[in-house]
Scaffold this motif. Structure first.
Motif, mmCIF file in Angstrom:
data_model
loop_
_atom_site.group_PDB
_atom_site.id
_atom_site.type_symbol
_atom_site.label_atom_id
_atom_site.label_comp_id
_atom_site.label_asym_id
_atom_site.label_seq_id
_atom_site.Cartn_x
_atom_site.Cartn_y
_atom_site.Cartn_z
ATOM 1 N N HIS A 48 -11.063 4.315 6.610
ATOM 2 C CA HIS A 48 -10.103 5.283 7.150
ATOM 3 C C HIS A 48 -10.745 6.459 7.869
ATOM 4 C CE1 HIS A 48 -7.298 2.857 4.923
ATOM 5 N NE2 HIS A 48 -6.281 3.583 5.356
ATOM 6 N N VAL B 3 -8.004 0.679 10.771
ATOM 7 C CA VAL B 3 -8.650 0.438 9.471
ATOM 8 C C VAL B 3 -9.595 -0.767 9.576
ATOM 9 C CG1 VAL B 3 -8.199 -0.310 7.082
ATOM 10 C CG2 VAL B 3 -6.815 1.504 8.100
ATOM 11 N N HIS C 198 -2.355 1.578 12.852
ATOM 12 C CA HIS C 198 -3.117 2.025 11.682
ATOM 13 C C HIS C 198 -3.980 0.877 11.132
ATOM 14 C CE1 HIS C 198 -4.183 4.313 8.159
ATOM 15 N NE2 HIS C 198 -3.734 3.356 7.381
ATOM 16 N N GLU D 110 -4.938 -3.670 5.134
ATOM 17 C CA GLU D 110 -4.989 -2.865 3.899
ATOM 18 C C GLU D 110 -5.204 -3.763 2.671
ATOM 19 O OE1 GLU D 110 -5.224 0.292 4.172
ATOM 20 O OE2 GLU D 110 -3.669 1.218 5.441
ATOM 21 N N ASP E 94 0.798 -1.222 0.000
ATOM 22 C CA ASP E 94 0.000 0.000 0.000
ATOM 23 C C ASP E 94 0.837 1.283 0.000
ATOM 24 O OD1 ASP E 94 -1.889 1.987 0.391
ATOM 25 O OD2 ASP E 94 -2.908 1.057 2.075
HETATM 26 ZN ZN LIG Z 1 -4.264 3.085 5.324
#
Ligand SMILES: [Zn+2]
Ligand SMILES: NC(=O)c1ccc[n+]([C@@H]2O[C@H](COP(=O)([O-])OP(=O)(O)OC[C@H]3O[C@@H](n4cnc5c(N)ncnc54)[C@H](O)[C@@H]3O)[C@@H](O)[C@H]2O)c1
Ligand SMILES: O=C(O)C(=O)C[C@@H](O)[C@H](O)[C@H](O)COP(=O)(O)O
Length: 364
Positions: A248, A269, A265, A185, A137
């Motif tokens: 997000h 997510v 993170h 992700e 990502d």
């Molecule tokens: Zn992200």
């Protein structure tokens, strides 16, 4: 050693993403660049540099290479750290012919990338991603940023790299907790574009968890290719690229509300995807069975699908600084079935609060 696979981002400027490249060969690639590189700044974490700098240096012998070590942690994506990097770079005599190598995960990629985007109004950058998240990502697409107390990635730029140099072997040392962030992700990429890839996460769980190299290679390549395809169509996030933001708006709100402590993170997510799925269900875009399927796949990889001790009103307030908002209206990305997603401009605060309630556990 097999030759790396090359895929290409074809946006305002084209650049290659090399998958399965060797760190040792990056020097040769830099030598081949048409515009000569005079000096190199490697920005990394101590742990990552200890593991991988020597391999990288094998090919960089002809260059003056200066190393800038940044402490680990999301808090380092800050203006203060940017200023320190600038002081160090000036001390090393870095100029407009200097190339920055971001050797690390998404934090290093975003921070070093933002530094490269503003230092002397912009110098060249090569992303060398060493986490799963960065390989699938963050190294692709040119988004670079630091955080502001009021919101995540508020100060940033689009600064496409000269190249992305992905050595799968760096993932061998990655702890599972960091693997999870990349999986969040990657599952997001599947959920928004490719139901077959989503099934891959359901059917290949054993191989993925045991880090089967063939399956991992396929996973990284498919996921990176989705990102390349999306950002090639819409580099500046005016249209389809917004779909990459699924989960997000919720996730960033959680991260900032929790001061980047106790939630990564990828975990943000993951919870955000579930909240978005509940909101999508309330709007008739996805069935409850599909919401359950999404939760199951995330849980299967130890990703959280709920959180405790959070105030939904405070989280809603945090969503005010989301970069997708327009004219005070909240714009959210919602899954439409599995393998498809839409931009929803019709999300009322009450609906968002309801979605938060569904992922916040009651405290006893
Ligand atoms: Zn992200
Ligand atoms: N720019 C984008 O498009 C984009 C996309 C997704 C996420 N992000 C950003 O990426 C960040 C998260 O990135 P992350 O999950 O890679 O976390 P990270 O960069 O903080 O890395 C996680 C930890 O893993 C360590 N590490 C890195 N490589 C390693 C390796 N090969 N072996 C062992 N340890 C290693 C790091 O030192 C760090 O402690 C967030 O700031 C997020 O906002 C940006
Ligand atoms: O590349 C993108 O576009 C994304 O949205 C990818 C996200 O995974 C990433 O976390 C990105 O940094 C989010 O961007 P932001 O503009 O919402 O901060």
């Amino acid at each position: 050693m097999s030759l790396p696979e090359k895929i290409e981002v074809s946006a305002d400027r084209k650049y290659p993403v090399y998958l399965g490249a060797a760190l040792e060969d990056l020097g040769g690639y830099i030598h081949s660049l048409p515009d000569k590189v005079e000096q190199i700044l490697v920005i990394s974490h101590k742990k990552v540099a200890d593991l991988y700098l020597e391999r990288l240096m094998t090919g960089l012998g002809d260059y003056t290479v200066d190393l800038m070590i940044v402490p680990a942690g999301e808090e380092e994506k800050s203006l203060d750290r940017l200023s320190r990097l600038t002081t160090d770079a000036l001390g090393f005599g870095a100029d407009r012919k200097t190339l920055v190598i971001a050797l690390g995960g998404g934090v290093i990629g975003d921070l070093a990338g933002f530094f490269a985007s503003v230092y002397m109004r912009g110098i060249r950058l090569i992303q060398v991603p060493t986490t799963l998240l960065a390989q699938v990502d963050s190294s692709i697409g040119g988004k670079v940023a630091v955080n502001h107390p009021a919101g995540k990635n508020i100060l940033g730029a689009f600064h496409p790299p000269v190249a992305v140099w992905t050595d799968f072997r760096t993932l061998d040392s990655l702890p599972w907790i960091e693997v999870e962030n990349g999986l969040a992700e990657s599952i997001k990429h599947a959920l928004i574009t490719d139901s077959d890839f989503f099934s891959f996460f359901e059917t290949q769980a054993d191989s993925i968890k045991r880090r089967d190299p063939v399956i991992w290679r396929e996973m990284v390549a498919r996921s990176a290719s989705i990102k390349v395809r999306v950002v090639s169509q819409d580099e500046r996030e005016q249209g389809i690229r917004r779909l990459l933001n699924l989960g997000h708006s919720f996730g960033h709100a959680l991260e900032t509300e929790m001061n980047y402590r106790g939630v990564t993170h990828g975990q943000g997510v993951s919870i955000g995807i579930v909240a978005a799925a509940f909101l999508a269900n309330a709007k008739g875009l996805i069935t409850l069975n599909e919401v359950e399927r999404i939760k199951q796949v995330l849980r299967c990889y130890d990703l959280p699908t709920s959180i405790s001790r959070q105030d939904p009103h405070a989280l809603l307030q945090r969503m005010e600084t989301d970069k997708k908002n327009q004219g005070g209206r909240k714009i959210l990305i919602l899954p439409q079935g599995i393998g498809n997603a839409v931009v929803s401009k019709e999300c009322k605060d009450e609906e968002i609060l309801d979605a938060w309630q569904k992922v916040i556990l009651e405290d006893n």
